[in-house]
Write a protein that holds these residues in place. Structure first.
Motif, PDB file in Angstrom:
ATOM      1  N   PHE A   1      49.693  64.059  26.910  1.00 52.49           N
ATOM      2  CA  PHE A   1      49.505  63.624  27.791  1.00 52.49           C
ATOM      3  C   PHE A   1      48.876  64.643  29.023  1.00 52.49           C
ATOM      4  CE2 PHE A   1      52.759  60.025  26.664  1.00 52.49           C
ATOM      5  CZ  PHE A   1      51.384  59.944  25.632  1.00 52.49           C
ATOM      6  N   ASN A   2      47.633  64.517  29.493  1.00 56.23           N
ATOM      7  CA  ASN A   2      47.020  65.389  30.650  1.00 56.23           C
ATOM      8  C   ASN A   2      46.632  64.867  31.766  1.00 56.23           C
ATOM      9  OD1 ASN A   2      45.787  66.969  27.761  1.00 56.23           O
ATOM     10  ND2 ASN A   2      44.288  65.105  28.362  1.00 56.23           N
ATOM     11  N   ALA A   3      47.316  63.790  32.339  1.00 57.02           N
ATOM     12  CA  ALA A   3      46.869  63.560  33.906  1.00 57.02           C
ATOM     13  C   ALA A   3      48.193  62.633  34.081  1.00 57.02           C
ATOM     14  CB  ALA A   3      45.512  63.187  34.069  1.00 57.02           C
ATOM     15  N   VAL A   4      49.139  62.530  33.952  1.00 52.32           N
ATOM     16  CA  VAL A   4      50.010  61.806  34.363  1.00 52.32           C
ATOM     17  C   VAL A   4      50.505  61.647  35.858  1.00 52.32           C
ATOM     18  CG1 VAL A   4      52.577  60.423  34.093  1.00 52.32           C
ATOM     19  CG2 VAL A   4      51.569  61.877  32.142  1.00 52.32           C
ATOM     20  N   VAL A   5      50.217  60.743  36.544  1.00 49.23           N
ATOM     21  CA  VAL A   5      50.512  60.859  38.128  1.00 49.23           C
ATOM     22  C   VAL A   5      51.621  60.894  38.657  1.00 49.23           C
ATOM     23  CG1 VAL A   5      49.722  59.619  40.559  1.00 49.23           C
ATOM     24  CG2 VAL A   5      48.024  59.779  38.290  1.00 49.23           C
ATOM     25  N   GLU A   6      52.249  61.616  39.229  1.00 50.86           N
ATOM     26  CA  GLU A   6      53.717  62.018  39.462  1.00 50.86           C
ATOM     27  C   GLU A   6      54.090  60.837  39.882  1.00 50.86           C
ATOM     28  OE1 GLU A   6      54.571  65.285  41.667  1.00 50.86           O
ATOM     29  OE2 GLU A   6      53.670  65.023  43.270  1.00 50.86           O
ATOM     30  N   THR A   7      53.223  60.273  40.833  1.00 52.74           N
ATOM     31  CA  THR A   7      53.936  58.799  41.160  1.00 52.74           C
ATOM     32  C   THR A   7      53.892  57.740  40.734  1.00 52.74           C
ATOM     33  OG1 THR A   7      51.551  58.396  42.543  1.00 52.74           O
ATOM     34  CG2 THR A   7      53.562  59.143  44.044  1.00 52.74           C
ATOM     35  N   ASN A   8      53.570  57.517  39.943  1.00 49.48           N
ATOM     36  CA  ASN A   8      53.476  56.740  38.509  1.00 49.48           C
ATOM     37  C   ASN A   8      55.333  56.864  37.516  1.00 49.48           C
ATOM     38  OD1 ASN A   8      52.681  54.518  36.660  1.00 49.48           O
ATOM     39  ND2 ASN A   8      51.169  55.200  35.903  1.00 49.48           N
TER      40      ASN A   8
ATOM     41  N   THR B   1      53.571  70.895  36.185  1.00 50.84           N
ATOM     42  CA  THR B   1      52.665  69.543  37.260  1.00 50.84           C
ATOM     43  C   THR B   1      51.169  70.755  37.946  1.00 50.84           C
ATOM     44  OG1 THR B   1      54.848  67.994  36.983  1.00 50.84           O
ATOM     45  CG2 THR B   1      52.862  68.298  39.069  1.00 50.84           C
ATOM     46  N   LEU B   2      50.463  69.371  38.417  1.00 56.00           N
ATOM     47  CA  LEU B   2      48.927  70.510  38.968  1.00 56.00           C
ATOM     48  C   LEU B   2      48.898  70.325  40.485  1.00 56.00           C
ATOM     49  CD1 LEU B   2      45.971  71.764  39.364  1.00 56.00           C
ATOM     50  CD2 LEU B   2      45.427  70.114  38.101  1.00 56.00           C
ATOM     51  N   PRO B   3      49.730  70.255  41.054  1.00 53.61           N
ATOM     52  CA  PRO B   3      49.708  70.225  42.486  1.00 53.61           C
ATOM     53  C   PRO B   3      48.634  69.057  43.106  1.00 53.61           C
ATOM     54  CG  PRO B   3      51.213  72.791  42.268  1.00 53.61           C
ATOM     55  CD  PRO B   3      50.352  72.363  41.133  1.00 53.61           C
ATOM     56  N   GLU B   4      48.539  68.156  44.076  1.00 53.17           N
ATOM     57  CA  GLU B   4      47.964  67.883  44.499  1.00 53.17           C
ATOM     58  C   GLU B   4      46.873  68.198  43.557  1.00 53.17           C
ATOM     59  OE1 GLU B   4      46.741  70.083  47.813  1.00 53.17           O
ATOM     60  OE2 GLU B   4      48.396  69.549  49.272  1.00 53.17           O
ATOM     61  N   GLY B   5      47.078  67.569  42.511  1.00 55.45           N
ATOM     62  CA  GLY B   5      45.713  67.692  41.483  1.00 55.45           C
ATOM     63  C   GLY B   5      45.234  65.828  40.777  1.00 55.45           C
ATOM     64  N   PHE B   6      45.736  65.324  42.196  1.00 50.28           N
ATOM     65  CA  PHE B   6      45.485  63.846  42.234  1.00 50.28           C
ATOM     66  C   PHE B   6      45.691  63.574  44.130  1.00 50.28           C
ATOM     67  CE2 PHE B   6      45.990  59.078  41.779  1.00 50.28           C
ATOM     68  CZ  PHE B   6      44.989  58.167  40.929  1.00 50.28           C
TER      69      PHE B   6
ATOM     70  N   TYR C   1      47.805  63.407  48.198  1.00 50.49           N
ATOM     71  CA  TYR C   1      47.511  64.069  47.364  1.00 50.49           C
ATOM     72  C   TYR C   1      49.050  64.309  46.563  1.00 50.49           C
ATOM     73  CZ  TYR C   1      42.605  64.935  48.486  1.00 50.49           C
ATOM     74  OH  TYR C   1      41.612  64.755  49.393  1.00 50.49           O
ATOM     75  N   VAL C   2      48.696  64.107  45.147  1.00 51.57           N
ATOM     76  CA  VAL C   2      50.188  63.860  44.678  1.00 51.57           C
ATOM     77  C   VAL C   2      49.742  64.953  43.566  1.00 51.57           C
ATOM     78  CG1 VAL C   2      51.421  62.513  45.585  1.00 51.57           C
ATOM     79  CG2 VAL C   2      49.801  62.079  43.483  1.00 51.57           C
ATOM     80  N   GLY C   3      51.304  65.109  42.570  1.00 54.18           N
ATOM     81  CA  GLY C   3      51.045  66.159  41.679  1.00 54.18           C
ATOM     82  C   GLY C   3      50.503  65.724  40.672  1.00 54.18           C
ATOM     83  N   LEU C   4      49.540  65.707  39.042  1.00 55.05           N
ATOM     84  CA  LEU C   4      49.710  65.081  38.284  1.00 55.05           C
ATOM     85  C   LEU C   4      50.466  65.966  37.004  1.00 55.05           C
ATOM     86  CD1 LEU C   4      45.426  64.986  37.474  1.00 55.05           C
ATOM     87  CD2 LEU C   4      47.432  62.984  37.665  1.00 55.05           C
TER      88      LEU C   4
END
Length: 162
Positions: free
Chosen positions: A116-123, A140-145, A152-155
């Motif tokens: 999974f390429n982009a799971v929002v960390e707040t989900n 985790t990509l910091p501030e990716g979303f 801005y939260v990580g992906l």
């Protein structure tokens, strides 16, 4: 609950909750103003990829998943998937059933891993579900979303072997 191949005839049942989830802007990287035609084109995948719906005994669409190769060419052995559950039917195991179905599909189709390429960390619900099914966060990509309320939260990039 039955999980079956989605068809264009299912789109009118998918679109209301698809639109609600995408417009909320909390979990998908789709544009919040995505229209029904473009949404349908992005979600209903052609073979060899797959889109399915989970339906109850009355035929009501409870949720949907799309499954596909994550990359092409020499990376085509890695699968990916996305899931949407109608919020009116959350908490009934629909997401877990769709995720397990996609894992079984990927394994049967000969994929070696799922990413999974982009799971929002707040989900948190999705992250917890994926972890329970053997996925781990690779990074985790910091501030990716840009979350509409959290900023801005990580992906997460999540993965598991098949």
């Amino acid at each position: 609950m039955l999980i079956r191949e989605a068809t264009a005839r299912d789109w009118p049942a998918i679109w209301p909750f698809f639109h609600e989830i995408v417009a909320a802007g909390e979990t998908f990287t789709y544009p919040p103003d995505l229209g029904p035609e473009q949404g349908r084109d992005w979600w209903l995948l052609a073979p060899p990829n797959r889109t399915v719906v989970a339906v109850d005994e009355a035929g009501t669409v409870l949720g949907t998943a799309k499954m596909n190769n994550n990359h092409m060419g020499n990376g085509a052995h890695i699968a990916s998937a996305s899931y949407m559950v109608d919020p009116a039917h959350s908490g009934r195991g629909v997401g877990r059933a769709l995720c397990q179905y996609s894992l079984d599909w990927a394994r049967a189709a000969g994929f070696r891993r799922m990413q999974f390429n982009a799971v929002v960390e707040t989900n948190a619900h999705a992250v917890r579900l994926y972890r329970s099914l053997g996925f781990e966060v690779l990074g985790t990509l910091p501030e990716g979303f840009r979350h509409p309320t959290e900023g801005y939260v990580g992906l997460h990039i999540m993965h598991r072997a098949l």
